[in-house]
Design an enzyme around this catalytic site. Structure first.
Site, PDB file in Angstrom:
ATOM      1  N   PRO A  12       1.152 -58.037 -60.078  1.00 58.37           N
ATOM      2  CA  PRO A  12       0.032 -59.050 -59.781  1.00 58.37           C
ATOM      3  C   PRO A  12      -0.281 -58.525 -58.341  1.00 58.37           C
ATOM      4  O   PRO A  12       0.373 -58.282 -57.482  1.00 58.37           O
ATOM      5  CB  PRO A  12       0.492 -60.397 -59.731  1.00 58.37           C
ATOM      6  N   ASN A  13      -1.701 -58.060 -58.189  1.00 57.96           N
ATOM      7  CA  ASN A  13      -2.388 -58.287 -57.129  1.00 57.96           C
ATOM      8  C   ASN A  13      -2.134 -56.317 -56.114  1.00 57.96           C
ATOM      9  O   ASN A  13      -2.866 -56.408 -54.937  1.00 57.96           O
ATOM     10  CB  ASN A  13      -1.639 -59.096 -55.656  1.00 57.96           C
ATOM     11  N   ARG A  20      -5.415 -54.941 -49.432  1.00 64.20           N
ATOM     12  CA  ARG A  20      -4.489 -56.394 -49.013  1.00 64.20           C
ATOM     13  C   ARG A  20      -4.169 -56.546 -47.964  1.00 64.20           C
ATOM     14  O   ARG A  20      -2.614 -55.843 -48.241  1.00 64.20           O
ATOM     15  CB  ARG A  20      -3.638 -56.008 -50.804  1.00 64.20           C
ATOM     16  N   TYR A  25       1.659 -54.662 -46.254  1.00 56.88           N
ATOM     17  CA  TYR A  25       2.032 -53.820 -47.239  1.00 56.88           C
ATOM     18  C   TYR A  25       1.384 -51.860 -47.711  1.00 56.88           C
ATOM     19  O   TYR A  25       1.162 -51.417 -48.104  1.00 56.88           O
ATOM     20  CB  TYR A  25       0.720 -54.397 -48.301  1.00 56.88           C
ATOM     21  N   ASN A  76       8.029 -52.923 -59.169  1.00 52.37           N
ATOM     22  CA  ASN A  76       7.456 -54.157 -57.979  1.00 52.37           C
ATOM     23  C   ASN A  76       7.193 -55.446 -58.566  1.00 52.37           C
ATOM     24  O   ASN A  76       5.803 -55.447 -59.194  1.00 52.37           O
ATOM     25  CB  ASN A  76       6.567 -53.564 -56.979  1.00 52.37           C
ATOM     26  N   ALA A  79       4.394 -60.744 -56.879  1.00 56.62           N
ATOM     27  CA  ALA A  79       5.036 -63.044 -56.769  1.00 56.62           C
ATOM     28  C   ALA A  79       5.864 -62.919 -57.919  1.00 56.62           C
ATOM     29  O   ALA A  79       6.774 -63.949 -57.697  1.00 56.62           O
ATOM     30  CB  ALA A  79       3.631 -63.116 -56.533  1.00 56.62           C
ATOM     31  N   HIS A  82       9.889 -63.749 -57.258  1.00 59.34           N
ATOM     32  CA  HIS A  82       9.782 -64.998 -57.130  1.00 59.34           C
ATOM     33  C   HIS A  82       9.812 -66.225 -58.414  1.00 59.34           C
ATOM     34  O   HIS A  82      10.507 -67.261 -57.565  1.00 59.34           O
ATOM     35  CB  HIS A  82       9.734 -65.438 -55.917  1.00 59.34           C
ATOM     36  N   ASP A  89      14.412 -61.692 -68.418  1.00 57.52           N
ATOM     37  CA  ASP A  89      14.764 -61.506 -69.630  1.00 57.52           C
ATOM     38  C   ASP A  89      14.964 -60.580 -70.102  1.00 57.52           C
ATOM     39  O   ASP A  89      14.699 -59.675 -71.132  1.00 57.52           O
ATOM     40  CB  ASP A  89      14.365 -62.254 -70.402  1.00 57.52           C
ATOM     41  N   GLU A 100      14.041 -52.019 -58.496  1.00 60.16           N
ATOM     42  CA  GLU A 100      13.243 -53.102 -57.905  1.00 60.16           C
ATOM     43  C   GLU A 100      12.647 -52.228 -56.464  1.00 60.16           C
ATOM     44  O   GLU A 100      13.700 -51.876 -55.812  1.00 60.16           O
ATOM     45  CB  GLU A 100      13.664 -54.513 -57.681  1.00 60.16           C
ATOM     46  N   HIS A 102      10.195 -53.150 -52.750  1.00 57.63           N
ATOM     47  CA  HIS A 102       9.301 -53.966 -52.540  1.00 57.63           C
ATOM     48  C   HIS A 102       8.359 -53.275 -50.982  1.00 57.63           C
ATOM     49  O   HIS A 102       9.580 -52.756 -50.139  1.00 57.63           O
ATOM     50  CB  HIS A 102       9.576 -55.519 -51.931  1.00 57.63           C
ATOM     51  N   LEU A 103       7.314 -53.403 -51.346  1.00 50.68           N
ATOM     52  CA  LEU A 103       6.666 -52.890 -50.220  1.00 50.68           C
ATOM     53  C   LEU A 103       6.804 -53.670 -49.045  1.00 50.68           C
ATOM     54  O   LEU A 103       7.256 -52.864 -47.465  1.00 50.68           O
ATOM     55  CB  LEU A 103       5.180 -52.359 -49.938  1.00 50.68           C
ATOM     56  N   SER A 104       7.549 -54.610 -48.749  1.00 51.23           N
ATOM     57  CA  SER A 104       7.679 -55.428 -47.135  1.00 51.23           C
ATOM     58  C   SER A 104       8.779 -55.814 -47.168  1.00 51.23           C
ATOM     59  O   SER A 104       9.644 -55.891 -48.435  1.00 51.23           O
ATOM     60  CB  SER A 104       6.574 -56.376 -47.097  1.00 51.23           C
ATOM     61  N   ARG A 109      10.051 -62.531 -44.311  1.00 55.34           N
ATOM     62  CA  ARG A 109       8.987 -63.018 -44.536  1.00 55.34           C
ATOM     63  C   ARG A 109       8.976 -64.581 -44.733  1.00 55.34           C
ATOM     64  O   ARG A 109      10.391 -64.829 -44.329  1.00 55.34           O
ATOM     65  CB  ARG A 109       7.902 -62.259 -45.594  1.00 55.34           C
ATOM     66  N   ARG A 113       9.804 -66.552 -50.700  1.00 53.86           N
ATOM     67  CA  ARG A 113      10.468 -64.350 -50.835  1.00 53.86           C
ATOM     68  C   ARG A 113      12.030 -63.843 -50.905  1.00 53.86           C
ATOM     69  O   ARG A 113      12.151 -62.798 -51.198  1.00 53.86           O
ATOM     70  CB  ARG A 113       9.240 -63.583 -50.065  1.00 53.86           C
TER      71      ARG A 113
HETATM   72  C1  DQA Z   1       5.384 -57.665 -52.679  1.00 56.15           C
HETATM   73  C2  DQA Z   1       6.031 -58.621 -51.897  1.00 56.15           C
HETATM   74  C3  DQA Z   1       5.944 -60.072 -52.701  1.00 56.15           C
HETATM   75  O1  DQA Z   1       6.847 -60.859 -52.127  1.00 56.15           O
HETATM   76  C4  DQA Z   1       4.934 -60.112 -53.022  1.00 56.15           C
HETATM   77  O2  DQA Z   1       4.348 -61.360 -53.338  1.00 56.15           O
HETATM   78  C5  DQA Z   1       3.722 -58.755 -53.512  1.00 56.15           C
HETATM   79  C6  DQA Z   1       4.276 -57.796 -52.684  1.00 56.15           C
HETATM   80  C7  DQA Z   1       5.831 -56.075 -52.377  1.00 56.15           C
HETATM   81  O3  DQA Z   1       5.962 -54.840 -52.769  1.00 56.15           O
HETATM   82  O4  DQA Z   1       6.303 -56.411 -50.401  1.00 56.15           O
HETATM   83  O5  DQA Z   1       2.807 -58.862 -54.371  1.00 56.15           O
HETATM   84  O6  DQA Z   1       6.061 -56.993 -54.257  1.00 56.15           O
END
Ligand code: DQA
Length: 149
Positions: A12-13, A20, A25, A76, A79, A82, A89, A100, A102-104, A109, A113
């Protein structure tokens, strides 16, 4: 060996990447990230499928559809990292190896997270390296699949 089948899954997002929260990111859009990865896949002779969804259900369904169809997943979970036992599953149910991304750097943070429902069942986790993290994950996937062919 036939062409490795790799799935890039974004949660998501992440469709909002580019505009964003660029301080977390970066400035690349998801389309740009996917285009770069598709070019890399083509160079390496891999089949890359890209999928993004904002809902847990769509992501879970995509993982189920990947059963015996996909050799490796780069995910990725955004959210859902977490929160989602259901997504964890689903990955365990299909038994497809995954990395897995994550950009950040989620550990730099907010405390909520810091915990991931995925890291302990992933082949590995990359965070804090921006969009490059997807490329490193792709390179790892190719090496992993060559080793486990
Ligand atoms: C994220 C880190 C997550 O905590 C956050 O909710 C995201 C992006 C990242 O790519 O850094 O949506 O997965």
């Amino acid at each position: 060996m036939s062409s490795p089948r790799i799935l890039l899954l974004n949660g998501p997002n992440l469709n909002m990447l580019g505009s964003r929260e660029p301080k977390h990111y970066g400035s690349l859009s998801l389309v740009a990230i996917e285009t770069n990865l598709r070019a890399l896949a083509e160079k390496c002779g891999a089949n890359l499928e890209c999928f993004q969804a904002n809902s847990e259900e769509k992501l879970i369904n995509k993982i189920h559809e990947s059963f015996q169809q996909i050799d490796f997943i780069i995910i990725n979970p955004a959210a859902y990292t977490h929160t989602s036992v259901a997504l964890r599953d689903a990955l365990l149910a299909v038994a497809i190896p995954f990395v897995e991304v994550h950009l950040s750097n989620i550990h730099k943070r907010e405390p909520f997270r810091h915990h991931s429902y995925f890291t302990d069942v992933a082949e590995g986790m990359i965070c804090g390296l921006g969009a490059k993290g997807y490329e490193y994950a792709f390179q790892f996937a190719m090496e992993y699949l060559a080793k486990h062919a």
